[in-house]
Design a protein around this motif. Structure first.
Motif, PDB file in Angstrom:
ATOM      1  N   THR A 134       0.862  -1.177   0.000  1.00  0.00           N
ATOM      2  CA  THR A 134       0.000   0.000   0.000  1.00  0.00           C
ATOM      3  C   THR A 134       0.901   1.230   0.000  1.00  0.00           C
ATOM      4  OG1 THR A 134      -0.085   0.331   2.403  1.00  0.00           O
ATOM      5  CG2 THR A 134      -1.588  -1.308   1.464  1.00  0.00           C
ATOM      6  N   ASP A 135       0.338   2.370   0.406  1.00  0.00           N
ATOM      7  CA  ASP A 135       1.161   3.564   0.591  1.00  0.00           C
ATOM      8  C   ASP A 135       1.879   3.547   1.936  1.00  0.00           C
ATOM      9  OD1 ASP A 135      -1.411   3.771   1.673  1.00  0.00           O
ATOM     10  OD2 ASP A 135      -1.406   5.946   1.649  1.00  0.00           O
ATOM     11  N   TYR A 248       1.963   5.656  -5.625  1.00  0.00           N
ATOM     12  CA  TYR A 248       2.034   4.438  -4.811  1.00  0.00           C
ATOM     13  C   TYR A 248       1.048   3.418  -5.376  1.00  0.00           C
ATOM     14  CZ  TYR A 248      -1.918   6.843  -2.534  1.00  0.00           C
ATOM     15  OH  TYR A 248      -3.088   7.517  -2.278  1.00  0.00           O
ATOM     16  N   THR A 382       6.479   5.275   5.211  1.00  0.00           N
ATOM     17  CA  THR A 382       5.517   5.449   4.133  1.00  0.00           C
ATOM     18  C   THR A 382       6.092   4.928   2.825  1.00  0.00           C
ATOM     19  OG1 THR A 382       6.266   7.638   3.432  1.00  0.00           O
ATOM     20  CG2 THR A 382       4.670   7.544   5.234  1.00  0.00           C
ATOM     21  N   GLY A 385       3.064   7.708   0.578  1.00  0.00           N
ATOM     22  CA  GLY A 385       1.658   7.901   0.902  1.00  0.00           C
ATOM     23  C   GLY A 385       1.413   9.092   1.802  1.00  0.00           C
ATOM     24  N   CYS A 386       0.394   8.967   2.631  1.00  0.00           N
ATOM     25  CA  CYS A 386      -0.090  10.045   3.492  1.00  0.00           C
ATOM     26  C   CYS A 386       1.024  10.613   4.361  1.00  0.00           C
ATOM     27  CB  CYS A 386      -1.218   9.511   4.363  1.00  0.00           C
ATOM     28  SG  CYS A 386      -1.742  10.602   5.703  1.00  0.00           S
TER      29      CYS A 386
END
Length: 410
Positions: A134-135, A248, A382, A385-386
């Protein structure tokens, strides 16, 4: 050595679940005034401004008749709403790596007890697990069937969940042992890159020739996890299908593409493989109700899609009620809602999580799932990502055995 005190061990999620657990259950068709014995309800207070965290107060007794002045909770025993499946978060790869490799066994056991025990902790009961990268990953992109650039594996001969076996699956099994009522759902951010135009996990679309291999990929994942002792109750075809980014792992999947994939490939494949895993549609924000509703206007996908998964990052929670009112037999699940630095400090974070925990179920959600269970002090690792996402706990990746609960976990 732990850097947290026991008062931080229980979270706002526990505040909601504790209140729900202590409410007396009265027969739905029998008003309290008809002679049902009244019982007491436990009362707990959390107030970050006074550093009060789930402080037990004097119990109150339910009463019939007109409500008195002041704050009241009114229970209509003749009306029923949805049952709650659970509250929880996600062991992203970053979260699992931190908890699984940066804490000693005794420290990890203490944290897992705090998180999942119904007696000695907050009793988290729902986990949304990413299917591969994922991110938020500790080691970049990966899938369960990676191939060298330009090569494909349509028979999935190289499929393996080896990456998850070192620290993710052991944590899931431990959580399940601590709380046998735990529910798991699984969601991919991207299929293997070779299944997509562009041969990358970051962005792009699923090639038409890859629809069946991708359905087989889901079946292999579900069987492999079940064989490892981690059964999965729900899947969604794609995380945030309207968020197609090159930053991502992600993939664009229109509603029509989702219908085709679910009806012609995923659902038939799961049935053929003897898998009863439910399929939840959409898995994105409140601002596009037409996507999940389009799945229900189609007779085939209405049969194959168990319900809708929602995120909280755009639109309004009332969207869940709109879709519920249109399709009342299709349950809603809040599958991701992260707190973050954008909420401000501790009180803002607490307000955010309580808004999520309270207003999600008020709008028919059967689950409330936060995002990362654990991140480090820089809100990572990360995978592009966020930035500034808040986890439930912050784990130090360098000092053995230290963690703190964040304002999201007040």
């Amino acid at each position: 050595m732990r850097t947290t005190t026991r008062q931080w061990r229980r979270t706002a999620l526990a505040a909601a679940t504790t209140l729900i657990a202590t409410l007396p259950v009265l027969p739905a068709a029998t008003p309290a005034s008809a002679g049902t014995a009244l019982s007491k309800a436990s009362v707990w207070i959390t107030n970050p401004s006074t550093k009060t965290y789930l402080s037990q107060q004097s119990p109150v007794t339910w009463k019939t008749g007109s409500a008195p002045a002041g704050s009241t909770i009114t229970v209509d025993t003749t009306r029923k709403y949805q049952s709650m499946t659970g509250f929880g978060a996600s062991f992203t790869d970053s979260s699992a790596w931190l908890v699984g490799t940066k804490l000693s066994a005794s420290q990890r056991n203490a944290l897992m007890r705090d998180l999942f025990s119904r007696r000695d902790g907050i009793g988290l009961s729902f986990l949304r697990q990413p299917m591969a990268a994922t991110d938020f990953t500790a080691s970049g992109n990966y899938s369960y069937d990676d191939m060298p650039a330009g090569q494909a594996d349509p028979t999935l001969a190289h499929f393996t969940i080896h990456h998850d076996q070192s620290y993710t699956i052991p944590l899931l099994k431990q959580a399940q042992k601590i709380n046998p009522q735990l529910t798991l759902m699984a969601t991919p951010w991207s299929p293997p890159g070779w299944m997509k135009a562009g041969d990358s996990m970051n962005g792009g679309r699923l090639e038409p020739a890859a629809y069946q291999p991708y359905a087989d990929y889901f079946a292999k994942f579900l069987k492999a996890y079940a064989a490892a002792g981690v059964p999965v109750r729900y899947v969604t075809p794609q995380n945030e299908p309207l968020n197609n980014t090159s930053s991502y792992p992600s993939m664009g999947l229109t509603a029509d593409e989702a219908k085709s994939f679910i009806n012609d490939y995923l659902a038939p494949t799961l049935r053929k493989q003897g898998l009863s895993t439910g399929i939840l549609g959409y898995d994105h924000n409140w601002d596009v109700t037409s996507y999940p509703e389009s799945l229900y206007t189609d007779a085939a996908s209405a049969k194959n899609a168990t319900g809708t998964a929602w995120h909280c990052y755009a639109g309004d929670v009332s969207a869940q009620t709109v879709v519920h009112n249109d399709y009342p037999d299709k349950p809603a699940f809040q599958s991701e809602c992260s707190g973050g630095s954008w909420e401000g400090g501790e009180q803002g974070a607490f307000a955010g999580v309580m808004d999520n925990v309270i207003n999600g179920p008020r709008n028919w959600a059967q689950s409330i799932i936060r995002w990362n269970i654990a991140l480090d002090g820089s809100s990572g690792p990360t995978n592009n990502g966020c930035q500034g996402c808040r986890p439930v706990v912050t784990v130090s990746p360098t000092t053995n055995g230290t963690w703190t609960y964040t304002p999201t976990a007040d």
